[in-house]
Design an enzyme around this catalytic site. Structure first.
Site, PDB file in Angstrom:
ATOM      1  N   LYS A  36      46.834  35.506  32.571  1.00 31.54           N
ATOM      2  CA  LYS A  36      47.728  35.093  34.264  1.00 31.54           C
ATOM      3  C   LYS A  36      47.906  34.382  34.972  1.00 31.54           C
ATOM      4  CE  LYS A  36      46.718  38.467  36.938  1.00 31.54           C
ATOM      5  NZ  LYS A  36      46.344  38.082  38.409  1.00 31.54           N
ATOM      6  N   PRO A  52      37.966  34.193  30.161  1.00 32.70           N
ATOM      7  CA  PRO A  52      36.987  35.188  30.732  1.00 32.70           C
ATOM      8  C   PRO A  52      36.542  36.398  31.798  1.00 32.70           C
ATOM      9  CG  PRO A  52      37.676  32.988  31.314  1.00 32.70           C
ATOM     10  CD  PRO A  52      38.613  33.164  30.651  1.00 32.70           C
ATOM     11  N   GLY A 104      39.909  36.663  37.416  1.00 29.30           N
ATOM     12  CA  GLY A 104      41.419  36.490  38.176  1.00 29.30           C
ATOM     13  C   GLY A 104      42.518  36.531  36.912  1.00 29.30           C
ATOM     14  N   LEU A 105      42.133  36.173  35.883  1.00 26.43           N
ATOM     15  CA  LEU A 105      43.184  35.668  34.633  1.00 26.43           C
ATOM     16  C   LEU A 105      43.744  37.114  34.372  1.00 26.43           C
ATOM     17  CD1 LEU A 105      41.016  33.043  33.891  1.00 26.43           C
ATOM     18  CD2 LEU A 105      42.972  32.609  34.969  1.00 26.43           C
ATOM     19  N   GLY A 162      41.411  41.991  30.947  1.00 28.69           N
ATOM     20  CA  GLY A 162      41.358  43.470  30.128  1.00 28.69           C
ATOM     21  C   GLY A 162      42.802  43.873  30.781  1.00 28.69           C
ATOM     22  N   SER A 163      43.824  43.415  31.614  1.00 29.44           N
ATOM     23  CA  SER A 163      45.512  44.195  31.375  1.00 29.44           C
ATOM     24  C   SER A 163      45.692  43.482  30.192  1.00 29.44           C
ATOM     25  CB  SER A 163      46.052  44.202  32.744  1.00 29.44           C
ATOM     26  OG  SER A 163      44.624  44.302  34.253  1.00 29.44           O
ATOM     27  N   ASP A 191      49.100  44.820  37.092  1.00 30.48           N
ATOM     28  CA  ASP A 191      49.369  43.481  36.153  1.00 30.48           C
ATOM     29  C   ASP A 191      49.454  43.986  34.871  1.00 30.48           C
ATOM     30  OD1 ASP A 191      48.836  42.271  38.509  1.00 30.48           O
ATOM     31  OD2 ASP A 191      46.416  41.099  37.524  1.00 30.48           O
TER      32      ASP A 191
END
Length: 284
Positions: free
Chosen positions: A11, A92, A96-97, A100-101, A134
């Site tokens: 995201k 990665p 900030g993408l 993991g969430s 998130d």
């Protein structure tokens, strides 16, 4: 059913404004969130207990969000089913993408299907909120306006399609460090991002409404973030922003050829660079 596999999309925040600090220590935010076609692949397979290898080298099982999601859902539903969880990482880490969430969100949805529990989306969202700010959005995906600490969501129509060039320097920025560096003078009232949400609802994506209040704090910690943003703008991005709390940056492009040229520039500078697009909401 023995095995279920789901995509766990990355995201970006098309708008991210911080409006203050909450009594619980989190920050109040107003954000327009958007999933991307770049995605991890999450698989869950029937097993006697919840098990799995952590998705990143050196990560303890209790700190792995995908495994935590499986344990949490099992306890929340009061079932005795198990599952072996595996994640094929393509997003990665610490970038900030939301990788993991998103893995955690995909585990919740995959287990709901594997176990045949047929829990409705609202119940999954309640469990997701216990895993991180998130995760509820990534259960839904697509385009949404998030408020509070990110747990209050309003679905938006799909944003006008854009090519997205992701550029990540070879550094990691901890989310907590970026928020600690954020100054109260850099907070805002959230009105610009709310206007962005209204514009998307009307079928528009005005570049001048996209923003990220965490950018200045991240640049103070890692000046290379500012350099990458400048490079993306010079390559024609409209606009270039930092993804979440960084350190990945992204540029939006209307045509593929200009986006591919921006990818070449990012790779020539030695950064991890990836070309993707907006992704629509996930299926239930």
């Amino acid at each position: 059913m023995r095995r279920v596999t789901r995509a766990a999309p990355a995201k970006v925040n098309l708008g991210l404004q911080i409006t203050g600090r909450r009594p619980d220590g989190y920050h109040e935010l107003v954000s327009v969130m958007q999933t991307l076609e770049l995605a991890d692949e999450v698989s869950v397979e029937s097993a006697p207990t919840v098990s799995g290898r952590p998705s990143l080298p050196g990560l303890a099982a209790e700190d792995d969000l995908a495994l935590r999601a499986a344990h949490l859902l099992r306890g929340a539903l009061g079932v005795t089913f198990g599952a072996h969880v595996s994640v094929d990482k393509r997003i990665p880490a610490a970038a900030g993408l939301g990788g993991g969430s998103s893995d955690a969100a995909a585990v919740l949805m995959a287990l709901n299907r594997l176990w045949g529990t047929n829990v409705d989306r609202e119940r999954l969202l309640q469990v997701a909120a216990e895993l991180g700010s998130d995760v509820p959005f990534l259960v839904r995906g697509g385009t949404a306006l998030a408020t509070g600490r990110g747990e209050h969501l309003r679905d938006l129509p799909p944003a006008p399609m854009r090519h997205v060039v992701l550029v990540r320097p070879d550094i990691a920025l901890a989310t907590a460090d970026v928020y600690a560096e954020l100054r109260p003078s850099e907070w805002s009232d959230g009105s610009q991002t709310r206007a962005l949400a209204d514009a998307i609802a009307d079928g528009c994506l005005p570049a001048d409404l996209l923003s990220n209040d965490l950018t200045a704090a991240a640049i103070r910690l890692a000046p290379v973030v500012g350099e990458i943003l400048d490079e993306l703008r010079a390559a024609g991005a409209q606009p270039a922003l930092m993804a979440g709390s960084g350190a990945t940056c992204f540029g939006l492009f209307g045509d593929i050829s200009t986006a591919e040229q921006a990818v070449a520039r990012g790779q020539a500078a030695g950064h991890w660079t990836h070309l993707t697009r907006f992704r629509a909401a996930a299926e239930a």
